[in-house]
Scaffold this motif. Structure first.
Motif, PDB file in Angstrom:
ATOM      1  N   ALA A   1       2.899  -2.665  -1.646  1.00 26.46           N
ATOM      2  CA  ALA A   1       4.093  -2.996  -2.433  1.00 26.46           C
ATOM      3  C   ALA A   1       4.014  -2.383  -3.820  1.00 26.46           C
ATOM      4  CB  ALA A   1       4.253  -4.509  -2.518  1.00 26.46           C
ATOM      5  N   ALA A   2       2.819  -2.413  -4.419  1.00 28.45           N
ATOM      6  CA  ALA A   2       2.663  -1.843  -5.762  1.00 28.45           C
ATOM      7  C   ALA A   2       2.865  -0.339  -5.763  1.00 28.45           C
ATOM      8  CB  ALA A   2       1.276  -2.192  -6.313  1.00 28.45           C
ATOM      9  N   GLY A   3       2.446   0.335  -4.687  1.00 24.61           N
ATOM     10  CA  GLY A   3       2.588   1.785  -4.627  1.00 24.61           C
ATOM     11  C   GLY A   3       3.896   2.265  -4.047  1.00 24.61           C
ATOM     12  N   ALA A   4       4.743   1.314  -3.598  1.00 21.32           N
ATOM     13  CA  ALA A   4       5.989   1.713  -2.937  1.00 21.32           C
ATOM     14  C   ALA A   4       6.949   2.416  -3.875  1.00 21.32           C
ATOM     15  CB  ALA A   4       6.665   0.480  -2.327  1.00 21.32           C
ATOM     16  N   ARG A   5       6.813   2.192  -5.186  1.00 21.57           N
ATOM     17  CA  ARG A   5       7.746   2.818  -6.135  1.00 21.57           C
ATOM     18  C   ARG A   5       7.504   4.321  -6.252  1.00 21.57           C
ATOM     19  NH1 ARG A   5       6.055  -2.044  -7.881  1.00 21.57           N
ATOM     20  NH2 ARG A   5       7.615  -3.610  -8.466  1.00 21.57           N
ATOM     21  N   ASP A   6       6.309   4.757  -5.852  1.00 22.91           N
ATOM     22  CA  ASP A   6       5.952   6.166  -6.038  1.00 22.91           C
ATOM     23  C   ASP A   6       5.856   6.945  -4.736  1.00 22.91           C
ATOM     24  OD1 ASP A   6       5.625   5.658  -8.831  1.00 22.91           O
ATOM     25  OD2 ASP A   6       3.652   4.826  -8.402  1.00 22.91           O
ATOM     26  N   THR A   7       5.673   6.285  -3.611  1.00 22.04           N
ATOM     27  CA  THR A   7       5.502   6.985  -2.340  1.00 22.04           C
ATOM     28  C   THR A   7       6.358   6.330  -1.263  1.00 22.04           C
ATOM     29  OG1 THR A   7       3.610   5.583  -1.764  1.00 22.04           O
ATOM     30  CG2 THR A   7       3.131   7.639  -2.909  1.00 22.04           C
ATOM     31  N   ASP A   8       6.622   7.090  -0.214  1.00 16.95           N
ATOM     32  CA  ASP A   8       7.366   6.557   0.923  1.00 16.95           C
ATOM     33  C   ASP A   8       6.428   5.695   1.757  1.00 16.95           C
ATOM     34  OD1 ASP A   8       9.090   6.007   2.950  1.00 16.95           O
ATOM     35  OD2 ASP A   8       9.036   8.004   3.855  1.00 16.95           O
ATOM     36  N   VAL A   9       6.776   4.412   1.937  1.00 12.43           N
ATOM     37  CA  VAL A   9       5.878   3.492   2.637  1.00 12.43           C
ATOM     38  C   VAL A   9       6.395   3.124   4.018  1.00 12.43           C
ATOM     39  CG1 VAL A   9       5.001   2.513   0.491  1.00 12.43           C
ATOM     40  CG2 VAL A   9       7.026   1.516   1.546  1.00 12.43           C
ATOM     41  N   THR A  10       7.453   3.777   4.470  1.00  9.07           N
ATOM     42  CA  THR A  10       8.012   3.449   5.777  1.00  9.07           C
ATOM     43  C   THR A  10       6.988   3.752   6.869  1.00  9.07           C
ATOM     44  OG1 THR A  10      10.209   4.003   4.949  1.00  9.07           O
ATOM     45  CG2 THR A  10       9.947   3.836   7.335  1.00  9.07           C
ATOM     46  N   GLY A  11       6.821   2.797   7.802  1.00  6.86           N
ATOM     47  CA  GLY A  11       5.881   2.989   8.912  1.00  6.86           C
ATOM     48  C   GLY A  11       4.895   1.844   8.978  1.00  6.86           C
ATOM     49  N   PHE A  12       3.749   2.100   9.604  1.00  5.44           N
ATOM     50  CA  PHE A  12       2.738   1.060   9.769  1.00  5.44           C
ATOM     51  C   PHE A  12       1.708   1.147   8.648  1.00  5.44           C
ATOM     52  CE2 PHE A  12       4.546   1.164  13.987  1.00  5.44           C
ATOM     53  CZ  PHE A  12       4.515  -0.160  14.382  1.00  5.44           C
ATOM     54  N   ALA A  13       1.384  -0.011   8.076  1.00  2.98           N
ATOM     55  CA  ALA A  13       0.333  -0.066   7.066  1.00  2.98           C
ATOM     56  C   ALA A  13      -1.023   0.049   7.736  1.00  2.98           C
ATOM     57  CB  ALA A  13       0.426  -1.373   6.279  1.00  2.98           C
ATOM     58  N   GLU A  14      -1.952   0.684   7.043  1.00  2.00           N
ATOM     59  CA  GLU A  14      -3.304   0.836   7.571  1.00  2.00           C
ATOM     60  C   GLU A  14      -4.110  -0.403   7.211  1.00  2.00           C
ATOM     61  OE1 GLU A  14      -7.083   3.946   7.299  1.00  2.00           O
ATOM     62  OE2 GLU A  14      -5.108   4.528   6.550  1.00  2.00           O
ATOM     63  N   LEU A  15      -4.272  -1.297   8.190  1.00  2.00           N
ATOM     64  CA  LEU A  15      -4.948  -2.564   7.955  1.00  2.00           C
ATOM     65  C   LEU A  15      -6.437  -2.429   8.243  1.00  2.00           C
ATOM     66  CD1 LEU A  15      -2.387  -5.059   9.531  1.00  2.00           C
ATOM     67  CD2 LEU A  15      -2.516  -4.200   7.191  1.00  2.00           C
ATOM     68  N   PRO A  16      -7.258  -3.306   7.660  1.00  2.00           N
ATOM     69  CA  PRO A  16      -8.705  -3.228   7.897  1.00  2.00           C
ATOM     70  C   PRO A  16      -9.054  -3.560   9.344  1.00  2.00           C
ATOM     71  CG  PRO A  16      -8.155  -5.195   6.638  1.00  2.00           C
ATOM     72  CD  PRO A  16      -6.916  -4.368   6.702  1.00  2.00           C
ATOM     73  N   GLU A  17     -10.195  -3.085   9.768  1.00  2.00           N
ATOM     74  CA  GLU A  17     -10.653  -3.343  11.131  1.00  2.00           C
ATOM     75  C   GLU A  17     -10.843  -4.848  11.332  1.00  2.00           C
ATOM     76  OE1 GLU A  17     -14.307  -1.987  14.111  1.00  2.00           O
ATOM     77  OE2 GLU A  17     -14.139  -1.180  12.088  1.00  2.00           O
ATOM     78  N   GLY A  18     -10.388  -5.330  12.490  1.00  2.00           N
ATOM     79  CA  GLY A  18     -10.495  -6.757  12.774  1.00  2.00           C
ATOM     80  C   GLY A  18      -9.374  -7.576  12.176  1.00  2.00           C
ATOM     81  N   ALA A  19      -8.292  -6.921  11.715  1.00  2.00           N
ATOM     82  CA  ALA A  19      -7.199  -7.666  11.097  1.00  2.00           C
ATOM     83  C   ALA A  19      -6.500  -8.577  12.090  1.00  2.00           C
ATOM     84  CB  ALA A  19      -6.188  -6.694  10.485  1.00  2.00           C
ATOM     85  N   GLY A  20      -6.500  -8.193  13.386  1.00  2.00           N
ATOM     86  CA  GLY A  20      -5.876  -9.035  14.392  1.00  2.00           C
ATOM     87  C   GLY A  20      -4.378  -8.891  14.499  1.00  2.00           C
ATOM     88  N   CYS A  21      -3.777  -7.959  13.761  1.00  3.86           N
ATOM     89  CA  CYS A  21      -2.337  -7.765  13.820  1.00  3.86           C
ATOM     90  C   CYS A  21      -1.996  -6.378  13.306  1.00  3.86           C
ATOM     91  CB  CYS A  21      -1.598  -8.830  12.986  1.00  3.86           C
ATOM     92  SG  CYS A  21      -1.945  -8.725  11.213  1.00  3.86           S
ATOM     93  N   THR A  22      -0.754  -5.978  13.505  1.00  3.45           N
ATOM     94  CA  THR A  22      -0.220  -4.756  12.919  1.00  3.45           C
ATOM     95  C   THR A  22       0.862  -5.144  11.915  1.00  3.45           C
ATOM     96  OG1 THR A  22       1.464  -4.515  14.648  1.00  3.45           O
ATOM     97  CG2 THR A  22      -0.678  -3.445  15.019  1.00  3.45           C
ATOM     98  N   ALA A  23       1.167  -4.237  10.990  1.00  2.00           N
ATOM     99  CA  ALA A  23       2.178  -4.506   9.967  1.00  2.00           C
ATOM    100  C   ALA A  23       3.104  -3.306   9.851  1.00  2.00           C
ATOM    101  CB  ALA A  23       1.523  -4.812   8.627  1.00  2.00           C
TER     102      ALA A  23
END
Length: 570
Positions: free
Chosen positions: A254-276
């Protein structure tokens, strides 16, 4: 130099002109030149600023910015009041880059950047550094072109963060009257109007984020989170999927969304148990935040959520874990244990956890200083918790010493709050217990634990009601407050908010108690300033934060109220 200082330009202008000429030629300065002016000239020489710097007639201006977008409607209304060829209005950002200008002062010119490294001493640089109104007159400037210019600058503060976003300057021909600058009131009123516009736009951004969250969360059991760096909206389903690691990734996104295109899947840490899956939220063509749709990964055996630890054990900071770990280690022995610390640090609550499920006899020296009621009711062999040992009277100290002599294997935990002077008998008892003592850290030394304490301290929500959540700005205020009452004070604030506030949405900074919302003064205040600050905060509370109405109720001008609030933060 601030407005409270006597004006060198007004009191000794001819000699100050001559002093500047001597400084530029390397000759000794005459006596009486203000030290702050000489220091400013020396900084300009150190930075390599040429005193005869050529100022472009029309400096290149940066592109649109949130500050300029909010300020432009205000500046467009103010600009006609400058008159023809008499005054100059300048807006800069937090790096003193000129964003907007209107009007003119004959022969002065405006540089693209007003930092001291570029142009030497000037009111905008002073206002940015001091976070308050500042003025520079005539020969106080370093540049030749500004020797016949008087300027006043006011910082523009962020509506919630309180950070300096830029400066607002009014410059005119050299003022013979000295301070205050004839148009100081115009500068302060314009800066206040820009801050009001920023506050209104911030509220509009929150509404847009809320609308995006509501649209994404339609339908039952959808796991959705909306974030913009200050606010966080999380559905119940998302609350079950969000780990601290996943939430940290989404906050950074969210903090970096003002400068870059964030559309798509976020890269979550291993073992997160979900996708975003992330979608940007936009306002007026700008990205202001994100909405993340969470989906659990296929797992035939979903983990059972762990129960929250007791409040007495909550916290992962190094000081707290060290203290608790030491107390647990010492409590394994049946010898007496002394828990010390400021009031409200959790001494009694931790003592009860250390006793475990066993029934405990409690003696409170605050209510029974001589222990004449508690000890006769105690059964030998039962664990004993003595609270507020600092309140023990001499008969109570003697009774406790007698108990320790007769029953040396008693499981005894004693809590003690340092501060008040103690008598020799109690001092000897504390010396005896000090070999097995643990000091609990105050909350201000483990502020990172506040995020973990909040859900533990909040009462269980009513059926169908969401749990209490907090905006990032509210969390920052909670972490910046010194908490003289420690965890006990934090618990009172959390419970009061849970009972009194609206039933939905995260807790915002504006809902916090006045002292917590405003934070501590940035410098030691005199007793008079403490009383004055308390009166201002109370007036703001009564009038819902409206500074104009609060100032009217106090019988002072709104500009004075702003100046005093800024002065407390310096």
């Amino acid at each position: 130099m601030t407005t409270t200082d006597p004006s060198p330009a007004a009191t000794a202008r001819p000699s100050l002109h001559a002093a500047r000429e001597r400084f530029l030629s390397g000759r000794p300065l005459p006596p009486g030149v203000p030290e702050e002016v000489v220091a400013a000239w020396r900084r300009a020489r150190f930075f390599g600023v040429p005193h005869d710097l050529e100022v472009p007639a029309c400096p290149p201006l940066p592109g649109e910015s949130p500050l300029l977008g909010a300020a432009r409607p205000v500046l467009d209304r103010v600009a006609p009041a400058l008159g023809a060829g008499g005054s100059l209005l300048v807006l800069t950002d937090e790096r003193l880059r000129v964003l907007w200008t209107a009007g003119s002062v004959p022969g002065s010119g405006v540089c693209a950047v007003l930092s001291e490294q570029e142009v030497g001493n000037n009111s905008a640089a002073l206002a940015l550094r001091a976070r308050s109104r500042a003025e520079v007159h005539g020969p106080e400037h370093f540049l030749d072109r500004w020797q016949d210019v008087s300027a006043v600058s006011v910082p523009v503060l962020g509506p919630e963060s309180g950070q300096v976003l830029g400066t607002l300057t009014v410059a005119s021909r050299l003022s013979a009257a000295g301070r205050p600058h004839p148009q100081a009131a115009l500068a302060e009123a314009t800066a206040a109007a820009v801050e009001t516009e920023l506050r209104a736009r911030a509220g509009r951004g929150e509404r847009v984020l809320l609308d995006a969250y509501v649209r994404a969360a339609r339908g039952q059991h959808r796991a959705v989170a909306a974030l913009d760096g200050r606010n966080r909206l999380v559905s119940d389903a998302a609350q079950r999927l969000l780990t601290p690691e996943v939430l940290a990734v989404l906050e950074r996104t969210a903090a970096g969304a003002r400068d870059t295109d964030v559309t798509g899947f976020a890269e979550l840490p291993e073992g997160a148990g979900c996708t975003a899956s992330v979608t940007p939220v936009r306002l007026d063509g700008r990205t202001i935040g994100i909405v993340a749709a969470l989906e659990p990964l296929d797992d035939p055996a979903p983990p059972v959520p762990a129960s929250s630890p007791p409040v007495a054990l909550t916290g992962s900071s190094v000081p707290w874990r060290h203290a608790v770990g030491h107390a647990v280690e010492l409590a394994r022995s049946r010898e007496p244990l002394l828990l010390t610390g400021e009031r409200g640090t959790g001494k009694s609550a931790l003592a009860r956890e250390l006793f475990g499920p066993d029934p405990v006899q409690v003696a409170d020296a605050a209510r029974d200083p001589g222990l004449g009621q508690a000890l006769p009711a105690w059964h030998p062999g039962d664990p004993l918790l003595l609270r507020h040992a600092e309140r023990l009277a001499q008969p109570g100290v003697a009774a406790l010493n007698s108990l320790l002599d007769q029953h040396p294997d008693t499981r005894l935990l004693v809590t003690y709050t340092p501060g008040a002077p103690v008598g020799p008998c109690l001092e000897r008892l504390l010396d005896k217990l000090s070999a097995r003592s643990v000091t609990l850290p105050p909350l201000r030394e483990r502020t990172e634990d506040i995020r973990e304490l909040l859900p533990a301290l909040a009462p269980r929500p009513a059926p169908g009601q969401p749990p209490l959540t907090w905006t990032l700005d509210a969390l920052r205020a909670l972490q910046q407050y010194p908490w003289p009452g420690n965890v006990t004070e934090l618990a009172h604030v959390v419970r009061a908010l849970a009972e009194q506030r609206r039933p939905t949405g995260p807790v915002r900074r504006a809902e916090l108690p006045d002292a917590v919302r405003e934070g501590p003064a940035a410098r030691p205040l005199s007793p008079m300033e403490h009383a004055e600050r308390a009166a201002i905060l109370e007036a703001l509370r009564r009038h819902g934060g409206n500074k104009a109405r609060a100032a009217a109720a106090l019988g002072i001008g709104r500009a004075t109220l702003y100046r005093k609030l800024r002065g407390y933060r310096r």
